[in-house]
Write a protein that holds these residues in place. Sequence first.
Motif, PDB file in Angstrom:
ATOM      1  N   GLN A  13      -4.335   4.334   6.678  1.00 20.36           N
ATOM      2  CA  GLN A  13      -4.312   2.723   6.604  1.00 20.36           C
ATOM      3  C   GLN A  13      -5.519   2.205   6.983  1.00 20.36           C
ATOM      4  O   GLN A  13      -5.999   2.096   8.137  1.00 20.36           O
ATOM      5  CB  GLN A  13      -3.280   2.446   7.442  1.00 20.36           C
ATOM      6  N   VAL A  14      -6.068   1.903   5.933  1.00 16.33           N
ATOM      7  CA  VAL A  14      -7.554   1.104   6.039  1.00 16.33           C
ATOM      8  C   VAL A  14      -7.539  -0.373   6.720  1.00 16.33           C
ATOM      9  O   VAL A  14      -7.920  -0.795   7.534  1.00 16.33           O
ATOM     10  CB  VAL A  14      -8.567   1.010   4.874  1.00 16.33           C
ATOM     11  N   ASN A  15      -6.356  -1.115   5.946  1.00 21.32           N
ATOM     12  CA  ASN A  15      -5.971  -2.396   6.549  1.00 21.32           C
ATOM     13  C   ASN A  15      -4.739  -2.420   6.021  1.00 21.32           C
ATOM     14  O   ASN A  15      -4.080  -1.611   5.246  1.00 21.32           O
ATOM     15  CB  ASN A  15      -6.962  -3.504   6.126  1.00 21.32           C
ATOM     16  N   ARG A  17      -3.251  -3.757   3.470  1.00 19.81           N
ATOM     17  CA  ARG A  17      -3.275  -3.648   1.974  1.00 19.81           C
ATOM     18  C   ARG A  17      -3.594  -2.372   1.281  1.00 19.81           C
ATOM     19  O   ARG A  17      -3.260  -1.942   0.523  1.00 19.81           O
ATOM     20  CB  ARG A  17      -4.059  -4.831   1.202  1.00 19.81           C
ATOM     21  N   TRP A  18      -4.782  -1.663   2.067  1.00 17.33           N
ATOM     22  CA  TRP A  18      -5.392  -0.629   1.364  1.00 17.33           C
ATOM     23  C   TRP A  18      -5.104   0.821   2.283  1.00 17.33           C
ATOM     24  O   TRP A  18      -5.365   0.836   3.454  1.00 17.33           O
ATOM     25  CB  TRP A  18      -7.011  -0.666   1.346  1.00 17.33           C
ATOM     26  N   VAL A  19      -5.116   1.697   1.361  1.00 20.28           N
ATOM     27  CA  VAL A  19      -4.859   3.166   2.113  1.00 20.28           C
ATOM     28  C   VAL A  19      -5.522   3.936   1.427  1.00 20.28           C
ATOM     29  O   VAL A  19      -5.690   4.020   0.056  1.00 20.28           O
ATOM     30  CB  VAL A  19      -3.224   3.536   2.074  1.00 20.28           C
ATOM     31  N   LEU A  20      -6.040   5.105   1.966  1.00 21.46           N
ATOM     32  CA  LEU A  20      -6.721   6.189   1.547  1.00 21.46           C
ATOM     33  C   LEU A  20      -5.844   7.339   1.491  1.00 21.46           C
ATOM     34  O   LEU A  20      -5.351   7.526   2.520  1.00 21.46           O
ATOM     35  CB  LEU A  20      -8.043   6.492   1.907  1.00 21.46           C
ATOM     36  N   VAL A  48      -6.472   5.866  -3.826  1.00 22.55           N
ATOM     37  CA  VAL A  48      -6.821   4.859  -2.933  1.00 22.55           C
ATOM     38  C   VAL A  48      -5.491   4.115  -3.500  1.00 22.55           C
ATOM     39  O   VAL A  48      -5.356   4.040  -4.769  1.00 22.55           O
ATOM     40  CB  VAL A  48      -8.068   4.292  -3.191  1.00 22.55           C
ATOM     41  N   TYR A  50      -3.129   0.448  -2.839  1.00 20.79           N
ATOM     42  CA  TYR A  50      -3.029  -0.951  -3.044  1.00 20.79           C
ATOM     43  C   TYR A  50      -1.463  -1.457  -2.734  1.00 20.79           C
ATOM     44  O   TYR A  50      -0.890  -1.205  -3.410  1.00 20.79           O
ATOM     45  CB  TYR A  50      -3.681  -1.613  -3.774  1.00 20.79           C
ATOM     46  N   SER A  51      -1.089  -1.832  -1.478  1.00 20.81           N
ATOM     47  CA  SER A  51       0.096  -2.368  -1.334  1.00 20.81           C
ATOM     48  C   SER A  51       0.497  -3.702  -1.749  1.00 20.81           C
ATOM     49  O   SER A  51      -0.365  -4.867  -1.529  1.00 20.81           O
ATOM     50  CB  SER A  51       0.456  -2.564   0.336  1.00 20.81           C
ATOM     51  N   ALA A  63       3.700  -0.031  -3.361  1.00 21.56           N
ATOM     52  CA  ALA A  63       2.013   0.206  -3.481  1.00 21.56           C
ATOM     53  C   ALA A  63       1.883   0.970  -4.799  1.00 21.56           C
ATOM     54  O   ALA A  63       2.655   1.610  -5.336  1.00 21.56           O
ATOM     55  CB  ALA A  63       1.587   1.243  -2.182  1.00 21.56           C
ATOM     56  N   ASN A  65      -1.236   3.068  -6.970  1.00 22.55           N
ATOM     57  CA  ASN A  65      -2.309   4.018  -6.525  1.00 22.55           C
ATOM     58  C   ASN A  65      -3.278   4.482  -7.512  1.00 22.55           C
ATOM     59  O   ASN A  65      -2.501   4.628  -8.902  1.00 22.55           O
ATOM     60  CB  ASN A  65      -1.920   5.281  -5.584  1.00 22.55           C
TER      61      ASN A  65
END
Length: 137
Positions: A13-15, A17-20, A48, A50-51, A63, A65
């Motif tokens: 979880q990068v932040n 909203r964003w996840v790798l 990648v 996006y939530s 999300a 992807n």
Amino acid sequence: KTGGGFGVAAGYQVNPRWVLMAEFDIGKHEDKATSSVDIDTRHYIAKVGYSLTGARERGWDIAVNLGAGAVTFDVAGASESFTYPAINAGANLAYGVSPQVAFVLSPQGDIAFSKESEVGTTNAWVWPFTAGLRVRF
């Protein structure tokens, strides 16, 4: 034709909203054209995500992807398997029951850029639809 499968995924979880993500799964299929040939597929995809809702510890999290990787086709009776570059698009619909655990449904679409001389098409489409459990550490 539709068959069973198994897979694993890892994400960072990068932040909110964003996840790798990195995913690997194996599927078993029956060839629709012949109804007699078994095909095993292996998917190796980096994504990648996006939530749309923002990451949530409880309740619904939706999300979308996009990703790229490879798909291997292993046809029963063939002397070798074939691996091709692939792209992926999909979604994750999760219901969090606690901050660490969520139930997940994940429809995906993979397009492998294959060789017609090897598997009968230049773009093999595979539609994995999975259900599973997400555990956060």
